[in-house]
Design an enzyme around this catalytic site. Sequence first.
Site, short mmCIF file in Angstrom:
data_model
loop_
_atom_site.label_atom_id
_atom_site.label_comp_id
_atom_site.label_asym_id
_atom_site.label_seq_id
_atom_site.Cartn_x
_atom_site.Cartn_y
_atom_site.Cartn_z
N HIS A 47 -12.96 0.66 -5.81
CA HIS A 47 -12.37 -0.56 -6.34
C HIS A 47 -11.16 -0.16 -7.16
CE1 HIS A 47 -11.79 -4.13 -8.88
NE2 HIS A 47 -12.26 -4.77 -7.83
N ASP A 48 -10.01 -0.82 -6.91
CA ASP A 48 -8.77 -0.35 -7.53
C ASP A 48 -8.84 -0.38 -9.06
OD1 ASP A 48 -8.71 -3.15 -7.65
OD2 ASP A 48 -6.91 -3.34 -6.42
N THR A 49 -9.56 -1.35 -9.63
CA THR A 49 -9.67 -1.37 -11.09
C THR A 49 -10.52 -0.20 -11.58
OG1 THR A 49 -9.52 -3.78 -11.06
CG2 THR A 49 -10.27 -2.76 -13.10
N GLY A 61 0.85 -1.19 0.00
CA GLY A 61 0.00 0.00 0.00
C GLY A 61 0.87 1.23 0.00
#
Length: 482
Positions: free
Chosen positions: A234-236, A13
Amino acid sequence: MNYLAIDIGASSGRLIHANLNELGRFDLQEVHRFKNGFEKIDGVAKWPLTHLVTEILKGLEKAKQQGIAECYVGIDTWGVDYGLLDVDGHLIDAPTSYRDERTKDAIPRFEQKMPLDELYQKTGIQLQPFNTVFQLLVEEKETLTNAHRLLLMPDLLGYLFTGEAVTEKTNASTMQLLNLETRKWDSDILAVLGIDASLFPRITEPGQILGELQTAQFPTYDLPKATFITIASHDTASAVVGTPATGKEWAYISSGTWSLMGVEIPEGISTKEAFDANFTNEWGVQGTIRFLKNIMGMWLIQEVARLQDGAYSFAELAELAAQEAPFQQLINVNDPRFLNPQNMIQELQDYCKETNQSIPQTPGQLVRCIYDNLALCYAVELENLARITGKEFHHLHIVGGGSNNTFLNQLTADICNIEVEAGPDEATAIGNLMVQMIATNGYGTLQLAREAIRDSVSLTTFHPRHTEEMTQALARYKEFLI
């Protein structure tokens, strides 16, 4: 104004700082980086939530030490995983990782209660054994009985810092619990699970103010005045926002632990053809849908590298792969056996042995096998994507950490026979920051934000060098998958 992106992946992170200059461009600065990873507790893979909170607080404290007294903050993580709170707002247990084995038989168990094609038609979400719907199916009943709220990972972290509980929609869509048409919790699916919609806080759009950092809750830290925004958590979803695309004829690969190949569309597609190809409809920003395919991605390389005990960097492994003959083995990179094996090298070798192929032995042979088959998989899924959406793609954007992999980028351009534009590698953090900036009037639209990204980062173009050998390899690969 200062902006901080808290971007947390499965292995690490970081906190990234950005501010806008007078030209509407931005510069990025890494404030803090830390390790992440699930750990086995009583045989169950759990996320170290306390560690994540502590590292975020350290990062925020560093930001203040660097002169950032006031800022906006957004949090993104992976999808599907959650924490359960009791009626007093306390966490019942550490969140379980999607790589835990508890859901390995969940899909056939669910199918006994609802046909899988019906589940897909309702939600448009790709069938993966770790989806939240299947995690809840196998969750301990006593735990669910005691649960008052369910919060996905970024929402859980946001709650711990602000005291405000929401369900951000881009991440919520990965749960396979929301109806693609009504955009609400699907009552039939909840009935199968025996849970009520009241378990989930209100659904919120990306770009909404969540709340102020409750500094009094963390008296040992010198923290800035921070306003948290529910970005595309959401990372995507954030990575797609951070894709510097122009025009309408582009697809993307968000390349990291997973490779997410897809396209941005206005409406979902949950046809039988999409179901058979196992594509997913995840929600994006400003009313868009991320129509994409989850591909195992760099996880395979990461595990092979880990088993080399640090002997090689990723760049060195790619150099070794480039020296090996191509297309010596064919593997289905999405085979469930590669999700979390005890030993990835042994698993790859066993797979090749069981399919009567030559067995990769050296690090170069193993990595070449993975890269060849990732690129072949990309080519197949790009064809599927074009067929199902009716689009013709002329550009493929590769963003995320994998965009730095020159060898795989060129191999992808060659085998897919398409122009590839690689970068930015920090697409997820940039997308996180863009939503914050749009929300606070830094940029008016998603397209203006993407144009600013193109003006602010370095991009690399890979032109296709397709050969007859690649055509033949792709044909063999397609036949192998049948």
